[in-house]
Design a protein around this motif. Structure first.
Motif, short mmCIF file in Angstrom:
data_model
loop_
_atom_site.label_atom_id
_atom_site.label_comp_id
_atom_site.label_asym_id
_atom_site.label_seq_id
_atom_site.Cartn_x
_atom_site.Cartn_y
_atom_site.Cartn_z
N MET A 126 68.89 -42.21 72.29
CA MET A 126 69.56 -42.01 73.55
C MET A 126 71.06 -41.92 73.30
SD MET A 126 69.29 -44.20 77.12
CE MET A 126 68.15 -45.27 76.37
N ILE A 127 71.67 -40.92 73.90
CA ILE A 127 73.10 -40.68 73.75
C ILE A 127 73.76 -40.88 75.11
CG2 ILE A 127 74.84 -38.95 73.19
CD1 ILE A 127 72.67 -37.56 71.47
N THR A 128 74.90 -41.55 75.12
CA THR A 128 75.67 -41.73 76.35
C THR A 128 76.98 -40.98 76.21
OG1 THR A 128 74.72 -43.93 76.61
CG2 THR A 128 76.66 -43.45 77.90
N ALA A 129 77.35 -40.25 77.27
CA ALA A 129 78.59 -39.47 77.24
C ALA A 129 79.18 -39.40 78.64
CB ALA A 129 78.33 -38.07 76.71
N THR A 130 80.47 -39.25 78.69
CA THR A 130 81.13 -39.08 79.99
C THR A 130 80.93 -37.64 80.47
OG1 THR A 130 83.24 -38.38 79.07
CG2 THR A 130 82.90 -40.77 79.39
N GLN B 181 76.73 -29.04 72.04
CA GLN B 181 76.35 -30.14 71.15
C GLN B 181 75.30 -31.03 71.82
OE1 GLN B 181 79.71 -32.62 70.12
NE2 GLN B 181 78.41 -34.38 69.72
N TYR B 182 75.51 -31.35 73.09
CA TYR B 182 74.56 -32.21 73.80
C TYR B 182 73.25 -31.49 74.08
CZ TYR B 182 78.35 -35.52 74.10
OH TYR B 182 79.35 -36.39 73.76
N LEU B 183 73.33 -30.21 74.35
CA LEU B 183 72.13 -29.42 74.56
C LEU B 183 71.29 -29.38 73.29
CD1 LEU B 183 70.57 -27.75 76.61
CD2 LEU B 183 71.87 -25.76 75.86
N SER B 184 71.93 -29.23 72.16
CA SER B 184 71.21 -29.26 70.88
C SER B 184 70.54 -30.60 70.65
CB SER B 184 72.17 -28.97 69.73
OG SER B 184 72.64 -27.66 69.79
N ALA B 185 71.22 -31.68 71.03
CA ALA B 185 70.65 -33.02 70.88
C ALA B 185 69.39 -33.16 71.74
CB ALA B 185 71.67 -34.08 71.25
N VAL B 186 69.45 -32.63 72.94
CA VAL B 186 68.28 -32.69 73.83
C VAL B 186 67.14 -31.86 73.25
CG1 VAL B 186 67.41 -32.02 76.11
CG2 VAL B 186 69.59 -33.23 75.91
N GLN B 187 67.46 -30.70 72.72
CA GLN B 187 66.43 -29.86 72.11
C GLN B 187 65.79 -30.54 70.91
OE1 GLN B 187 68.94 -26.33 71.59
NE2 GLN B 187 67.55 -25.21 72.96
N SER B 188 66.53 -31.43 70.26
CA SER B 188 66.01 -32.17 69.11
C SER B 188 65.21 -33.41 69.53
CB SER B 188 67.16 -32.61 68.20
OG SER B 188 67.84 -31.48 67.71
N GLY B 189 65.14 -33.66 70.83
CA GLY B 189 64.34 -34.78 71.31
C GLY B 189 65.13 -35.96 71.86
N ASP B 190 66.46 -35.91 71.78
CA ASP B 190 67.27 -36.99 72.33
C ASP B 190 67.35 -36.89 73.85
OD1 ASP B 190 68.04 -38.43 70.05
OD2 ASP B 190 69.63 -37.00 69.60
N GLU B 191 67.73 -37.98 74.46
CA GLU B 191 68.01 -38.03 75.89
C GLU B 191 69.50 -38.31 76.02
OE1 GLU B 191 67.04 -41.20 79.39
OE2 GLU B 191 65.38 -40.55 78.16
N VAL B 192 70.18 -37.59 76.92
CA VAL B 192 71.60 -37.77 77.11
C VAL B 192 71.84 -38.36 78.50
CG1 VAL B 192 73.85 -36.63 77.25
CG2 VAL B 192 72.15 -35.82 75.60
N ILE B 193 72.54 -39.49 78.54
CA ILE B 193 72.89 -40.12 79.80
C ILE B 193 74.34 -39.78 80.09
CG2 ILE B 193 73.20 -42.32 81.00
CD1 ILE B 193 70.96 -43.42 79.21
N ILE C 137 69.95 -35.97 80.90
CA ILE C 137 69.46 -34.67 80.45
C ILE C 137 68.33 -34.96 79.48
CG2 ILE C 137 69.99 -32.48 79.33
CD1 ILE C 137 72.94 -32.96 79.98
N VAL C 138 67.15 -34.45 79.79
CA VAL C 138 65.99 -34.62 78.93
C VAL C 138 65.34 -33.26 78.72
CG1 VAL C 138 65.53 -37.00 79.65
CG2 VAL C 138 64.44 -35.14 80.87
N SER C 139 64.56 -33.17 77.69
CA SER C 139 63.88 -31.90 77.42
C SER C 139 62.85 -31.63 78.52
CB SER C 139 63.19 -31.94 76.06
OG SER C 139 62.10 -32.84 76.11
N ARG C 140 62.50 -30.39 78.66
CA ARG C 140 61.49 -30.00 79.65
C ARG C 140 60.18 -30.73 79.38
NH1 ARG C 140 57.31 -26.76 80.40
NH2 ARG C 140 57.03 -25.75 82.39
N GLN C 141 59.79 -30.81 78.13
CA GLN C 141 58.54 -31.47 77.76
C GLN C 141 58.56 -32.95 78.18
OE1 GLN C 141 55.70 -30.16 76.78
NE2 GLN C 141 54.79 -32.18 76.87
N SER C 142 59.68 -33.62 77.94
CA SER C 142 59.79 -35.03 78.32
C SER C 142 59.70 -35.21 79.83
CB SER C 142 61.11 -35.63 77.84
OG SER C 142 61.14 -35.66 76.44
#
Length: 77
Positions: A1-5, A15-27, A38-43
């Motif tokens: 899980m990644i947190t960002a402003t 960069q954050y979109l790539s992280a989501v595509q790799s399976g991370d969740e961005v808060i 932001i979560v992947s469509r599959q998630s």
């Protein structure tokens, strides 16, 4: 899980979109509070299907649930 402003997301969206595509969740945080994820469509599909388990199978008694909601509201007053 990644947190960002919100500003970091705005400035580095790819960069954050790539992280989501790799399976991370961005808060996303704005003014110190979580405003979005932001979560992947599959998630998101998995989350929705898991949360509807039982409801889709009609595994509930709507009259009982309605009564419980009314009772909860009355006891809160």
């Amino acid at each position: 899980m990644i947190t960002a402003t919100a500003t970091e997301i705005k400035n580095n969206f790819g960069q954050y979109l790539s992280a989501v595509q790799s399976g991370d969740e961005v808060i996303i945080i704005k003014n110190g509070k979580e405003v979005a994820r932001i979560v992947s469509r599959q998630s998101s599909v998995s989350f929705l299907t898991d949360s509807l388990t039982g409801v889709l199978k009609n595994d509930y008694d709507d009259k009982k649930l309605r009564g419980e909601r009314i009772e909860a509201r009355e006891s809160a007053d």
